[in-house]
Design a protein around this motif. Sequence first.
Motif, mmCIF file in Angstrom:
data_model
loop_
_atom_site.group_PDB
_atom_site.id
_atom_site.type_symbol
_atom_site.label_atom_id
_atom_site.label_comp_id
_atom_site.label_asym_id
_atom_site.label_seq_id
_atom_site.Cartn_x
_atom_site.Cartn_y
_atom_site.Cartn_z
ATOM 1 N N GLY A 196 0.821 -1.196 0.000
ATOM 2 C CA GLY A 196 0.000 0.000 0.000
ATOM 3 C C GLY A 196 0.861 1.254 0.000
ATOM 4 N N HIS A 197 0.388 2.286 -0.689
ATOM 5 C CA HIS A 197 1.160 3.528 -0.797
ATOM 6 C C HIS A 197 0.219 4.724 -0.687
ATOM 7 N N ALA A 198 0.480 5.584 0.296
ATOM 8 C CA ALA A 198 -0.317 6.800 0.488
ATOM 9 C C ALA A 198 0.383 7.959 -0.207
ATOM 10 N N ARG A 199 -0.302 8.599 -1.139
ATOM 11 C CA ARG A 199 0.317 9.669 -1.930
ATOM 12 C C ARG A 199 0.138 11.055 -1.317
ATOM 13 N N SER A 200 -0.778 11.223 -0.379
ATOM 14 C CA SER A 200 -0.991 12.545 0.198
ATOM 15 C C SER A 200 0.222 12.962 1.021
ATOM 16 N N GLY A 201 0.452 14.264 1.098
ATOM 17 C CA GLY A 201 1.623 14.783 1.808
ATOM 18 C C GLY A 201 1.635 14.414 3.275
ATOM 19 N N ARG A 204 -3.542 10.540 6.454
ATOM 20 C CA ARG A 204 -4.373 10.391 7.633
ATOM 21 C C ARG A 204 -4.215 8.992 8.219
ATOM 22 N N TRP A 205 -4.742 8.817 9.439
ATOM 23 C CA TRP A 205 -4.463 7.586 10.167
ATOM 24 C C TRP A 205 -4.891 6.337 9.398
ATOM 25 N N PHE A 206 -6.056 6.392 8.729
ATOM 26 C CA PHE A 206 -6.521 5.202 8.017
ATOM 27 C C PHE A 206 -5.689 4.942 6.759
ATOM 28 N N GLU A 207 -5.136 6.008 6.161
ATOM 29 C CA GLU A 207 -4.240 5.815 5.026
ATOM 30 C C GLU A 207 -2.940 5.168 5.480
ATOM 31 N N ARG A 208 -2.442 5.610 6.629
ATOM 32 C CA ARG A 208 -1.214 4.995 7.165
ATOM 33 C C ARG A 208 -1.459 3.534 7.524
ATOM 34 N N TYR A 209 -2.634 3.254 8.076
ATOM 35 C CA TYR A 209 -2.945 1.861 8.396
ATOM 36 C C TYR A 209 -3.018 1.028 7.121
ATOM 37 N N ARG A 286 -6.866 3.854 -0.540
ATOM 38 C CA ARG A 286 -8.088 4.646 -0.667
ATOM 39 C C ARG A 286 -7.944 5.952 0.108
ATOM 40 N N THR A 287 -8.546 6.998 -0.400
ATOM 41 C CA THR A 287 -8.370 8.324 0.193
ATOM 42 C C THR A 287 -9.538 8.742 1.079
ATOM 43 N N TRP A 292 -12.184 3.023 1.767
ATOM 44 C CA TRP A 292 -11.346 1.969 2.348
ATOM 45 C C TRP A 292 -12.194 0.830 2.889
ATOM 46 N N LEU A 293 -13.186 1.136 3.739
ATOM 47 C CA LEU A 293 -14.004 0.088 4.344
ATOM 48 C C LEU A 293 -14.934 -0.548 3.311
ATOM 49 N N GLY A 294 -15.393 0.249 2.333
ATOM 50 C CA GLY A 294 -16.232 -0.330 1.283
ATOM 51 C C GLY A 294 -15.508 -1.408 0.503
ATOM 52 N N ARG A 295 -14.211 -1.196 0.273
ATOM 53 C CA ARG A 295 -13.414 -2.198 -0.422
ATOM 54 C C ARG A 295 -13.288 -3.470 0.408
ATOM 55 N N LYS A 296 -13.155 -3.333 1.731
ATOM 56 C CA LYS A 296 -13.073 -4.507 2.606
ATOM 57 C C LYS A 296 -14.379 -5.295 2.587
#
Length: 470
Positions: A196-201, A204-209, A286-287, A292-296
């Motif tokens: 997983g890769h978060a592109r935002s500068g 947020r916590w769920f992106e880091r997770y 997911r941003t 994110w949860l919808g994909r799960k």
Amino acid sequence: MTDGRPARLPSGFTVELDPSVRQLDEGRLLVGGSPLTAMRLSPTAHAMLRGRRLTVSDDGSARVADRLLAGNLAQPVAGPVADPVELTVVVPVLDRAEQLDRCLAALHPLPLVVVDDASHDPAAVAAVARRHGARLVALTTNLGPAGARNVGLAHVDTEAVAFVDSDVEATAHDLLTLARHLADPAVALVGPKVAGHARSGRPRWFERYDAAASSLSLGPRPYAVRPGAGVAWLPSACLVARTASLRDGFDASMRVGEDVDLVWRLVESGHRVRYEPAVAVRHDVRTSVRGWLGRKVLYGSGGASLAERHGGHVAPAVLSPGLAVAGAAVLLRRRWSAPVAAAALVHAGVTVAKVLPGDVRRRDRAGVGAVLAARGLGWAVRQESALLLRHWWPLTALALPVPAVRRAVATALVVDTLVALGETLDDDLDLPALVVGRRLDDGAYGLGLWLGALRARSTAALRPRRPGRR
């Protein structure tokens, strides 16, 4: 291919025993692999090993190497990188022109086929494809990822094909490195680690997770992928395949789980599928929490259709009765838990020792039995923790008023958190984000699993099974 079966491993092909494999009885007994097994080498087969390596030189050594690879007792030693002209990349896309631009730029100079799966803005997709010299196949009806990949596959005439999703960044070198596994004629499909890769500068916590604990990232160890192994499937986000082995490709009727279905069909037909974590590609997270949860939830909902096609391969846990009771005793933490667990360990150890070859020394026999029994108990506790917190959480929630259930859940939370810490080891992810993310992740997946079961009117994807049964 000979009589529909892959040709034997070529002379010069080298395999090396997996680091986790123990050599006992002067190297004649191998213990390890996945699923965990004990393999006795004949004197002839044992003589083929040079230390922990075996190089194929004839039909006999090819058969031994093949068995070692199939059982995850050995890993292939990589061959040369494939020639770029032998591999074509298929990229299915639905809008996401900016991500497609990054994806195609990284794949230069490989031949590219972009399949536009009825985008809302097809002109933007076409402009990106044209800029990178990709062949564009524009669909007017949305077929879904599986159908779009199949359309692209029909335009491939090279020996190898890669499927890369538009939100994945994989380089040409990554794909060609994966293609080295096709030197084994039994290998039909190989996949990298999808990180997983978060592109935002400032993620947020769920992106880091999601970056640290992506559902698509399958761990650090290479595997021959098959049901029951440490890696049982591969995500279709990035795959390299032998074109001739795909035949009808993905099941276009499946909107989720089509990658699992493809892997299991290939394995059942006698092909080998490999996971190669030495190659890591980046998948955009997911941003939004909803995305994110919808994909799960979507991932979980595919369990029922997979169970309909592949039976017990989809079981959420594989437990022998004895170790299942022992695992439950550990989770319940009562005064009688330790004696029950100890009795189960002794029984499992003796059972394993009895099935080992008769000429294995008594000391080695007892040692192997104890190791396998202990690993089995640990795996039982881990699986039962996941049942309570992930697959069966709606039932767990209803049963929480029962003190024994609350005690088991408390133990399971500790076990699951320790497992999560061992799987992530990410300095950017703090413990609260890990714990909250894990619970939401499991809750969303479990919800999808139950919704899929209700729609299919089948509990097949919710039922554990005993080892050796489908």
